[in-house]
Every structure is written in structure tokens, then in C-alpha cells.
Motif scaffolding. Structure first.
Motif, PDB file in Angstrom:
ATOM      1  N   THR A   2      22.774  77.958  32.506  1.00 53.00           N
ATOM      2  CA  THR A   2      23.861  77.220  32.816  1.00 53.00           C
ATOM      3  C   THR A   2      23.621  77.150  34.532  1.00 53.00           C
ATOM      4  O   THR A   2      23.707  78.418  34.823  1.00 53.00           O
ATOM      5  CB  THR A   2      24.978  77.449  32.205  1.00 53.00           C
ATOM      6  N   ALA A   3      23.703  76.207  35.144  1.00 51.42           N
ATOM      7  CA  ALA A   3      23.521  76.196  36.397  1.00 51.42           C
ATOM      8  C   ALA A   3      25.210  75.555  36.884  1.00 51.42           C
ATOM      9  O   ALA A   3      25.425  74.395  37.095  1.00 51.42           O
ATOM     10  CB  ALA A   3      22.799  75.390  37.297  1.00 51.42           C
ATOM     11  N   PRO A   4      26.160  76.536  37.228  1.00 55.06           N
ATOM     12  CA  PRO A   4      27.655  76.251  37.693  1.00 55.06           C
ATOM     13  C   PRO A   4      27.240  75.513  39.143  1.00 55.06           C
ATOM     14  O   PRO A   4      26.506  75.991  40.021  1.00 55.06           O
ATOM     15  CB  PRO A   4      28.284  77.381  37.935  1.00 55.06           C
ATOM     16  N   GLY A   5      28.169  74.482  39.541  1.00 58.67           N
ATOM     17  CA  GLY A   5      27.868  73.854  40.711  1.00 58.67           C
ATOM     18  C   GLY A   5      26.842  72.777  40.774  1.00 58.67           C
ATOM     19  O   GLY A   5      26.564  72.014  41.949  1.00 58.67           O
ATOM     20  N   TRP A   6      26.093  72.484  39.821  1.00 62.66           N
ATOM     21  CA  TRP A   6      25.279  71.575  39.664  1.00 62.66           C
ATOM     22  C   TRP A   6      25.220  70.521  38.362  1.00 62.66           C
ATOM     23  O   TRP A   6      25.673  71.019  37.651  1.00 62.66           O
ATOM     24  CB  TRP A   6      23.657  72.350  39.821  1.00 62.66           C
ATOM     25  N   VAL A  35      28.581  71.216  36.016  1.00 63.17           N
ATOM     26  CA  VAL A  35      27.824  72.149  35.750  1.00 63.17           C
ATOM     27  C   VAL A  35      26.812  71.665  35.003  1.00 63.17           C
ATOM     28  O   VAL A  35      26.891  70.717  34.256  1.00 63.17           O
ATOM     29  CB  VAL A  35      28.721  72.873  34.659  1.00 63.17           C
ATOM     30  N   CYS A  36      25.760  72.065  34.848  1.00 61.72           N
ATOM     31  CA  CYS A  36      24.137  71.838  34.178  1.00 61.72           C
ATOM     32  C   CYS A  36      23.683  72.809  33.236  1.00 61.72           C
ATOM     33  O   CYS A  36      23.474  73.840  33.904  1.00 61.72           O
ATOM     34  CB  CYS A  36      23.267  71.347  35.195  1.00 61.72           C
ATOM     35  N   THR A  37      23.461  72.505  32.153  1.00 60.05           N
ATOM     36  CA  THR A  37      23.069  73.276  30.976  1.00 60.05           C
ATOM     37  C   THR A  37      21.399  72.832  30.952  1.00 60.05           C
ATOM     38  O   THR A  37      21.509  71.571  30.521  1.00 60.05           O
ATOM     39  CB  THR A  37      23.820  73.462  29.639  1.00 60.05           C
ATOM     40  N   GLY A  38      20.415  73.444  30.956  1.00 57.33           N
ATOM     41  CA  GLY A  38      19.136  73.214  30.731  1.00 57.33           C
ATOM     42  C   GLY A  38      18.338  74.461  30.103  1.00 57.33           C
ATOM     43  O   GLY A  38      18.803  75.523  30.021  1.00 57.33           O
ATOM     44  N   VAL A  39      17.019  74.362  30.109  1.00 57.93           N
ATOM     45  CA  VAL A  39      16.319  75.200  29.645  1.00 57.93           C
ATOM     46  C   VAL A  39      15.420  76.005  30.711  1.00 57.93           C
ATOM     47  O   VAL A  39      14.834  75.251  31.792  1.00 57.93           O
ATOM     48  CB  VAL A  39      15.014  74.634  28.788  1.00 57.93           C
ATOM     49  N   LEU A  40      15.570  77.422  30.929  1.00 61.65           N
ATOM     50  CA  LEU A  40      14.965  78.175  31.819  1.00 61.65           C
ATOM     51  C   LEU A  40      13.423  78.306  31.473  1.00 61.65           C
ATOM     52  O   LEU A  40      13.203  78.969  30.388  1.00 61.65           O
ATOM     53  CB  LEU A  40      15.960  79.328  32.101  1.00 61.65           C
ATOM     54  N   ARG A  81      20.523  85.052  36.815  1.00 62.54           N
ATOM     55  CA  ARG A  81      19.099  84.942  37.294  1.00 62.54           C
ATOM     56  C   ARG A  81      18.942  83.895  38.605  1.00 62.54           C
ATOM     57  O   ARG A  81      20.021  83.138  38.498  1.00 62.54           O
ATOM     58  CB  ARG A  81      18.219  84.411  36.083  1.00 62.54           C
ATOM     59  N   GLN A  82      18.092  84.084  39.425  1.00 65.84           N
ATOM     60  CA  GLN A  82      17.651  83.119  40.172  1.00 65.84           C
ATOM     61  C   GLN A  82      16.610  82.139  39.864  1.00 65.84           C
ATOM     62  O   GLN A  82      15.750  82.529  38.987  1.00 65.84           O
ATOM     63  CB  GLN A  82      17.140  83.814  41.684  1.00 65.84           C
ATOM     64  N   ALA A  83      16.599  80.793  39.847  1.00 62.42           N
ATOM     65  CA  ALA A  83      15.755  79.986  39.345  1.00 62.42           C
ATOM     66  C   ALA A  83      15.628  78.832  40.613  1.00 62.42           C
ATOM     67  O   ALA A  83      16.485  78.540  41.514  1.00 62.42           O
ATOM     68  CB  ALA A  83      16.488  79.163  38.072  1.00 62.42           C
ATOM     69  N   ILE A  84      14.344  78.367  40.545  1.00 63.23           N
ATOM     70  CA  ILE A  84      13.867  77.363  41.248  1.00 63.23           C
ATOM     71  C   ILE A  84      14.397  76.061  40.785  1.00 63.23           C
ATOM     72  O   ILE A  84      13.913  75.603  39.900  1.00 63.23           O
ATOM     73  CB  ILE A  84      12.369  77.202  41.591  1.00 63.23           C
ATOM     74  N   ALA A  85      15.155  75.157  41.449  1.00 64.44           N
ATOM     75  CA  ALA A  85      15.498  73.774  41.115  1.00 64.44           C
ATOM     76  C   ALA A  85      15.134  72.869  42.079  1.00 64.44           C
ATOM     77  O   ALA A  85      15.176  73.153  43.290  1.00 64.44           O
ATOM     78  CB  ALA A  85      17.177  74.029  40.869  1.00 64.44           C
ATOM     79  N   PHE A  86      14.659  71.755  41.630  1.00 63.13           N
ATOM     80  CA  PHE A  86      14.572  70.558  42.529  1.00 63.13           C
ATOM     81  C   PHE A  86      15.564  69.702  42.503  1.00 63.13           C
ATOM     82  O   PHE A  86      16.039  69.002  41.565  1.00 63.13           O
ATOM     83  CB  PHE A  86      13.053  69.827  42.008  1.00 63.13           C
TER      84      PHE A  86
END
Length: 166
Positions: A2-6, A35-40, A81-86
Motif C-alpha cells: 500500500t502506498a499512502p499519499g498516492w 491511498v493506492c494498493t497494488g502488487v510490489l 519498503r522503498q519502491a520505484i513508482a512511475f
């Protein structure tokens, strides 16, 4: 993860792929807010350079870029965790911001390009997310509204059934 703030938002103006100059389409981007939930997805360290090269080519194909790669913090069951997001580039001439629900539905229900329709893109997205147990309320709401718009435009299409001549 989950990416809070996106959040997911249809905010990229398309004149090809899933739209045309006559009927511009929209593509989804990750944008600020919500908030965006996705697949890491994890990269094999041995394949990191090749994987990143392919990813950059896919996501950064428009000049100037409509996506900005950035490190974001995501929450996982194992911890942050840190993840690259476009993410959406608000400086891109193709960024349209929030068009509102009515215009977003209109474009997704009408636009079609050489890669398919906006409605198909939306449906494939909600279906893929559901396959991972993710229900994005924003996307499901749009899916229902787009389906209704298409049904209203072609009221007898459902009565004729699949494969019927139109």
C-alpha cells in the motif's frame, strides 16, 4: 503493498494507443493523494540492469516524459519498503489532472485506438487487481459508470447477444 499519499487517476491524455485525435483517450497514472494498493514486484539482483532498462523504455517512452520515476515508501506485511513508482508528471503537456467523473467516463466509454478501447483498459485493470485480491473503489465505480454509458449508447446490443451483426 500500500502506498499512502498516492492514488490511481486517469489523468494522462492519449492521442494514440487507446485514443485518437478525434476521440482522445485517457491512461491511468499514479498521482498524489489518497491511498493506492497494488502488487510490489521484486527484481532478481542478477537481472536488475536488464529489468530496469525494459521498465524505463516502457514507462519513459514519451518526450517529455509523462511519468516521473521516484522512490516512494510503501507498506507491506513485512514492514515499510522503498519502491520505484512511475508517477504523474504535472509538467507534461499530456497531463490533464482531474477531469471529473463525467468527462472521465465519457472518454473511457468512447475512446478507442490501435491497442483497444479505454473501457477495455479499465476492465482489464479492475479484473487484474481483483485477481490479486485488490478492490480499488475508484476504479470499480468508474467501471460501473462506463458500462452504463456504453449500455445507454447501444441499448439493443445486449438484447441481440454476442456475435450479432450490428
Amino acid at each position: 503493498a500500500t502506498a499512502p499519499g498516492w492514488q490511481r487517476r486517469f489523468c494522462l491524455h492519449l492521442l494514440r494507443w487507446r485514443g485518437t485525435h478525434e476521440e482522445p483517450g485517457l491512461m491511468m497514472q499514479i498521482d498524489r493523494g489518497g491511498v493506492c494498493t497494488g502488487v510490489l514486484q521484486y527484481m532478481d539482483p542478477a537481472e536488475e540492469a536488464a529489468t530496469l532498462d525494459l521498465l524505463w523504455r516502457r514507462e519513459m517512452s514519451i518526450k517529455p516524459p509523462s511519468n516521473l520515476p521516484r522512490w516512494i515508501e510503501v507498506e507491506t506485511p513485512e514492514g515499510p519498503r522503498q519502491a520505484i513508482a512511475f508517477t504523474a508528471n504535472h509538467e507534461s503537456p499530456f497531463h490533464v489532472g482531474d477531469l471529473g467523473t463525467d468527462e472521465t467516463v465519457r472518454r473511457l466509454s468512447l475512446a478507442c485506438g490501435h491497442l483497444g478501447s479505454g473501457a477495455e483498459y479499465l476492465y482489464e485493470t479492475v479484473t487484474a487487481l481483483a485477481g490479486h485480491g485488490i478492490e480499488d473503489v475508484y476504479l470499480w465505480n468508474l467501471q460501473e459508470l462506463v458500462a452504463r454509458a456504453i449500455e445507454a449508447r447501444y441499448p439493443d446490443a445486449l438484447a441481440r447477444g454476442p456475435g450479432a451483426a450490428y
